[in-house]
Scaffold this motif. Structure first.
Motif, PDB file in Angstrom:
ATOM      1  N   ALA A 115     101.448 -77.712  78.163  1.00  0.00           N
ATOM      2  CA  ALA A 115     101.431 -77.095  79.497  1.00  0.00           C
ATOM      3  C   ALA A 115     101.194 -78.117  80.607  1.00  0.00           C
ATOM      4  N   SER A 116     101.228 -79.398  80.271  1.00  0.00           N
ATOM      5  CA  SER A 116     100.977 -80.411  81.298  1.00  0.00           C
ATOM      6  C   SER A 116     102.159 -80.565  82.243  1.00  0.00           C
ATOM      7  N   ARG A 117     103.369 -80.257  81.737  1.00  0.00           N
ATOM      8  CA  ARG A 117     104.576 -80.535  82.542  1.00  0.00           C
ATOM      9  C   ARG A 117     105.632 -79.462  82.274  1.00  0.00           C
ATOM     10  N   GLY A 118     106.724 -79.541  83.044  1.00  0.00           N
ATOM     11  CA  GLY A 118     107.953 -78.826  82.735  1.00  0.00           C
ATOM     12  C   GLY A 118     107.803 -77.332  82.488  1.00  0.00           C
ATOM     13  N   ILE A 119     108.454 -76.871  81.425  1.00  0.00           N
ATOM     14  CA  ILE A 119     108.510 -75.437  81.128  1.00  0.00           C
ATOM     15  C   ILE A 119     107.114 -74.890  80.820  1.00  0.00           C
ATOM     16  N   GLY A 120     106.321 -75.649  80.074  1.00  0.00           N
ATOM     17  CA  GLY A 120     104.978 -75.205  79.703  1.00  0.00           C
ATOM     18  C   GLY A 120     104.106 -74.972  80.920  1.00  0.00           C
ATOM     19  N   CYS A 177      98.970 -83.360  75.435  1.00  0.00           N
ATOM     20  CA  CYS A 177      98.743 -84.389  74.420  1.00  0.00           C
ATOM     21  C   CYS A 177      98.479 -85.738  75.080  1.00  0.00           C
ATOM     22  N   GLY A 178      99.448 -86.227  75.895  1.00  0.00           N
ATOM     23  CA  GLY A 178      99.265 -87.544  76.506  1.00  0.00           C
ATOM     24  C   GLY A 178      99.065 -87.527  78.008  1.00  0.00           C
ATOM     25  N   SER A 179      99.439 -86.433  78.676  1.00  0.00           N
ATOM     26  CA  SER A 179      99.466 -86.435  80.146  1.00  0.00           C
ATOM     27  C   SER A 179      98.264 -85.705  80.745  1.00  0.00           C
ATOM     28  N   ARG A 180      97.117 -86.339  80.684  1.00  0.00           N
ATOM     29  CA  ARG A 180      95.868 -85.723  81.171  1.00  0.00           C
ATOM     30  C   ARG A 180      95.938 -85.334  82.655  1.00  0.00           C
ATOM     31  N   ASN A 207     104.123 -71.154  72.118  1.00  0.00           N
ATOM     32  CA  ASN A 207     104.399 -72.439  71.455  1.00  0.00           C
ATOM     33  C   ASN A 207     105.544 -73.121  72.185  1.00  0.00           C
ATOM     34  N   ASN A 208     105.149 -74.014  73.088  1.00  0.00           N
ATOM     35  CA  ASN A 208     106.141 -74.665  73.957  1.00  0.00           C
ATOM     36  C   ASN A 208     106.236 -76.170  73.715  1.00  0.00           C
ATOM     37  N   ALA A 209     105.174 -76.798  73.190  1.00  0.00           N
ATOM     38  CA  ALA A 209     105.161 -78.263  73.047  1.00  0.00           C
ATOM     39  C   ALA A 209     106.384 -78.728  72.268  1.00  0.00           C
ATOM     40  N   ASN A 265     117.711 -83.534  64.167  1.00  0.00           N
ATOM     41  CA  ASN A 265     116.275 -83.277  63.961  1.00  0.00           C
ATOM     42  C   ASN A 265     115.788 -82.141  64.879  1.00  0.00           C
ATOM     43  N   TYR A 266     116.165 -82.236  66.153  1.00  0.00           N
ATOM     44  CA  TYR A 266     115.744 -81.244  67.156  1.00  0.00           C
ATOM     45  C   TYR A 266     116.326 -79.864  66.832  1.00  0.00           C
ATOM     46  N   CYS A 267     117.620 -79.842  66.487  1.00  0.00           N
ATOM     47  CA  CYS A 267     118.266 -78.546  66.190  1.00  0.00           C
ATOM     48  C   CYS A 267     117.674 -77.919  64.932  1.00  0.00           C
ATOM     49  N   ALA A 313     114.625 -78.295  63.856  1.00  0.00           N
ATOM     50  CA  ALA A 313     113.302 -77.767  64.229  1.00  0.00           C
ATOM     51  C   ALA A 313     113.441 -76.464  65.015  1.00  0.00           C
ATOM     52  N   LYS A 314     114.384 -76.439  65.959  1.00  0.00           N
ATOM     53  CA  LYS A 314     114.532 -75.254  66.811  1.00  0.00           C
ATOM     54  C   LYS A 314     115.138 -74.072  66.044  1.00  0.00           C
ATOM     55  N   ALA A 315     116.003 -74.362  65.052  1.00  0.00           N
ATOM     56  CA  ALA A 315     116.507 -73.294  64.176  1.00  0.00           C
ATOM     57  C   ALA A 315     115.365 -72.805  63.289  1.00  0.00           C
ATOM     58  N   TYR A 375     120.112 -75.296  79.365  1.00  0.00           N
ATOM     59  CA  TYR A 375     119.760 -76.577  79.990  1.00  0.00           C
ATOM     60  C   TYR A 375     118.798 -76.307  81.148  1.00  0.00           C
ATOM     61  N   ILE A 376     117.578 -76.808  81.026  1.00  0.00           N
ATOM     62  CA  ILE A 376     116.552 -76.571  82.050  1.00  0.00           C
ATOM     63  C   ILE A 376     116.145 -77.925  82.658  1.00  0.00           C
ATOM     64  N   CYS A 377     116.035 -77.982  83.981  1.00  0.00           N
ATOM     65  CA  CYS A 377     115.695 -79.248  84.650  1.00  0.00           C
ATOM     66  C   CYS A 377     114.228 -79.608  84.450  1.00  0.00           C
ATOM     67  N   THR A 378     113.965 -80.569  83.579  1.00  0.00           N
ATOM     68  CA  THR A 378     112.611 -81.076  83.332  1.00  0.00           C
ATOM     69  C   THR A 378     112.728 -82.569  82.973  1.00  0.00           C
ATOM     70  N   ASP A 379     111.589 -83.205  82.699  1.00  0.00           N
ATOM     71  CA  ASP A 379     111.604 -84.614  82.272  1.00  0.00           C
ATOM     72  C   ASP A 379     112.489 -84.793  81.031  1.00  0.00           C
TER      73      ASP A 379
HETATM   74  P1  NAP Z   1     108.887 -81.907  78.772  1.00  0.00           P
HETATM   75  O1  NAP Z   1     109.006 -81.819  80.241  1.00  0.00           O
HETATM   76  O2  NAP Z   1     109.263 -83.172  78.089  1.00  0.00           O
HETATM   77  O3  NAP Z   1     107.392 -81.472  78.350  1.00  0.00           O
HETATM   78  C1  NAP Z   1     107.019 -81.486  77.017  1.00  0.00           C
HETATM   79  C2  NAP Z   1     105.614 -80.960  76.891  1.00  0.00           C
HETATM   80  O4  NAP Z   1     105.264 -80.962  75.499  1.00  0.00           O
HETATM   81  C3  NAP Z   1     104.602 -81.834  77.613  1.00  0.00           C
HETATM   82  O5  NAP Z   1     103.664 -81.007  78.234  1.00  0.00           O
HETATM   83  C4  NAP Z   1     103.965 -82.623  76.476  1.00  0.00           C
HETATM   84  O6  NAP Z   1     102.610 -82.939  76.725  1.00  0.00           O
HETATM   85  C5  NAP Z   1     104.011 -81.614  75.349  1.00  0.00           C
HETATM   86  N1  NAP Z   1     103.889 -82.255  74.031  1.00  0.00           N
HETATM   87  C6  NAP Z   1     104.727 -83.141  73.443  1.00  0.00           C
HETATM   88  N2  NAP Z   1     104.263 -83.484  72.236  1.00  0.00           N
HETATM   89  C7  NAP Z   1     103.095 -82.798  72.061  1.00  0.00           C
HETATM   90  C8  NAP Z   1     102.152 -82.722  71.007  1.00  0.00           C
HETATM   91  N3  NAP Z   1     102.311 -83.427  69.871  1.00  0.00           N
HETATM   92  N4  NAP Z   1     101.084 -81.912  71.155  1.00  0.00           N
HETATM   93  C9  NAP Z   1     100.914 -81.185  72.305  1.00  0.00           C
HETATM   94  N5  NAP Z   1     101.778 -81.216  73.320  1.00  0.00           N
HETATM   95  C10 NAP Z   1     102.852 -82.023  73.200  1.00  0.00           C
HETATM   96  O7  NAP Z   1     109.774 -80.782  78.063  1.00  0.00           O
HETATM   97  P2  NAP Z   1     110.332 -79.369  78.580  1.00  0.00           P
HETATM   98  O8  NAP Z   1     111.748 -79.568  78.960  1.00  0.00           O
HETATM   99  O9  NAP Z   1     109.387 -78.733  79.506  1.00  0.00           O
HETATM  100  O10 NAP Z   1     110.365 -78.592  77.185  1.00  0.00           O
HETATM  101  C11 NAP Z   1     109.397 -77.635  76.815  1.00  0.00           C
HETATM  102  C12 NAP Z   1     109.912 -76.909  75.578  1.00  0.00           C
HETATM  103  O11 NAP Z   1     111.161 -76.286  75.873  1.00  0.00           O
HETATM  104  C13 NAP Z   1     110.175 -77.836  74.404  1.00  0.00           C
HETATM  105  O12 NAP Z   1     109.832 -77.193  73.194  1.00  0.00           O
HETATM  106  C14 NAP Z   1     111.675 -78.038  74.466  1.00  0.00           C
HETATM  107  O13 NAP Z   1     112.219 -78.378  73.224  1.00  0.00           O
HETATM  108  C15 NAP Z   1     112.127 -76.675  74.939  1.00  0.00           C
HETATM  109  N6  NAP Z   1     113.441 -76.657  75.550  1.00  0.00           N
HETATM  110  C16 NAP Z   1     113.712 -77.377  76.670  1.00  0.00           C
HETATM  111  C17 NAP Z   1     114.987 -77.336  77.220  1.00  0.00           C
HETATM  112  C18 NAP Z   1     115.336 -78.074  78.453  1.00  0.00           C
HETATM  113  O14 NAP Z   1     116.521 -78.047  78.836  1.00  0.00           O
HETATM  114  N7  NAP Z   1     114.430 -78.748  79.128  1.00  0.00           N
HETATM  115  C19 NAP Z   1     115.972 -76.560  76.621  1.00  0.00           C
HETATM  116  C20 NAP Z   1     115.661 -75.842  75.470  1.00  0.00           C
HETATM  117  C21 NAP Z   1     114.392 -75.890  74.954  1.00  0.00           C
HETATM  118  P3  NAP Z   1     102.081 -84.408  77.199  1.00  0.00           P
HETATM  119  O15 NAP Z   1     102.995 -84.869  78.291  1.00  0.00           O
HETATM  120  O16 NAP Z   1     100.695 -84.125  77.640  1.00  0.00           O
HETATM  121  O17 NAP Z   1     102.136 -85.287  75.993  1.00  0.00           O
END
Ligand code: NAP
Length: 245
Positions: free
Chosen positions: A12-17, A36-39, A88-90, A153-155, A157-159, A186-190
């Protein structure tokens, strides 16, 4: 509304979470902000939650580590007394073509994206079974439904998340716990910011709604699945993807 409810949002530190955590707080829930890493980023999320008048508990835990996950749930129960919603978003990516993908990158993605969800679900279900209610929302991906070159690997896990969701829905339904997945497009995040413009343009041509999604688009879906209105929905995969799938 989610007044009196407690949610744990992983990553929940960034992006969708972050967007999900803030949206659930806006609807009345107190939130455990896992990172995890982004305090510093996680602290920003916590501030946004407090600005909505809700309580935020910051917990550093690597979701792939069972003892850290256990401790996160213990702290949440101690602070808030209950756990109603788990998101469960990480997630991480370590993209490469199958033949070039290292075993280490395969394991890292499976461990964080799939095993992490499993570990959190076990801890949540234990408590939700006693409460005889709960909502588990797993973030899968359109890539887990359709596959994607360079992301085996990602697919996988997601499947896997989808199988985990459907199985848990069948196991836990009779105890008032719903388990659903969201498959974002496709969601705009890091995570997606690293893709080059050519790849982004190609993806855009495949989106009927002609725009990339925002983290808030996913947060609204999660908030709906957490709401009373979604009480009769379980074992489903909701594609929030602008029509891509
Ligand atoms: P993101 O901006 O890269 O953020 C990832 C988040 O996951 C960060 O808060 C990070 O925390 C956390 N994280 C990573 N490894 C971790 C661990 N071992 N333990 C706890 N937290 C951990 O990604 P996002 O785009 O928001 O994606 C969020 C979720 O949506 C992911 O599951 C991703 O696969 C899924 N998703 C994203 C998209 C997309 O287009 N963006 C599309 C489909 C699905 P720290 O920074 O603190 O380490």
């Amino acid at each position: 509304m989610l007044e009196g409810k407690v949610a744990i949002v992983t990553g929940a530190s960034r992006g969708i979470g972050r967007a999900i955590a803030v949206e659930l707080a806006g609807r009345g829930a107190d939130i455990t902000v896992n990172y995890c890493g982004s305090r510093e980023k996680a602290e920003e999320t916590a501030e946004l939650i407090r600005a909505k008048g809700r309580r935020a508990l910051l917990v550093r835990a690597d979701v792939s580590d069972s003892s850290q996950v256990e401790e996160m749930f213990r702290q949440t129960a101690e602070e808030f007394g209950r756990i109603d919603i788990l998101v469960n978003n990480a997630g991480i990516t370590r993209d490469n073509l199958l033949l070039r993908m290292s075993e280490e990158d395969f394991d890292a993605v499976i461990n964080t994206n799939l095993k992490g969800a499993f570990l959190c679900m076990k801890q949540a279900a234990k408590r939700m079974l006693k409460q005889k209610s709960g909502r588990i929302i797993n973030i899968s991906s359109i890539s887990g439904v359709a596959g994607n070159a360079g992301q085996a690997n990602y697919c996988a896990a997601k499947a896997g998340i989808i199988g985990l969701t459907k199985s848990a829905a069948k196991e836990l339904g009779s105890k008032g716990i719903t388990v659903n997945a969201i498959a974002p497009g496709y969601i705009c995040t890091d995570m997606t910011d690293v893709l080059n413009d050519t790849v982004k343009d190609t993806i855009l041509t495949r989106i009927p709604l002609k725009r990339f999604g925002s983290p808030e688009d996913i947060a609204y879906t999660a908030a709906f699945l957490a709401s009373d209105e979604a009480a009769y929905i379980t074992g489903q995969v909701l594609g929030t993807d602008g029509g891509m799938s």
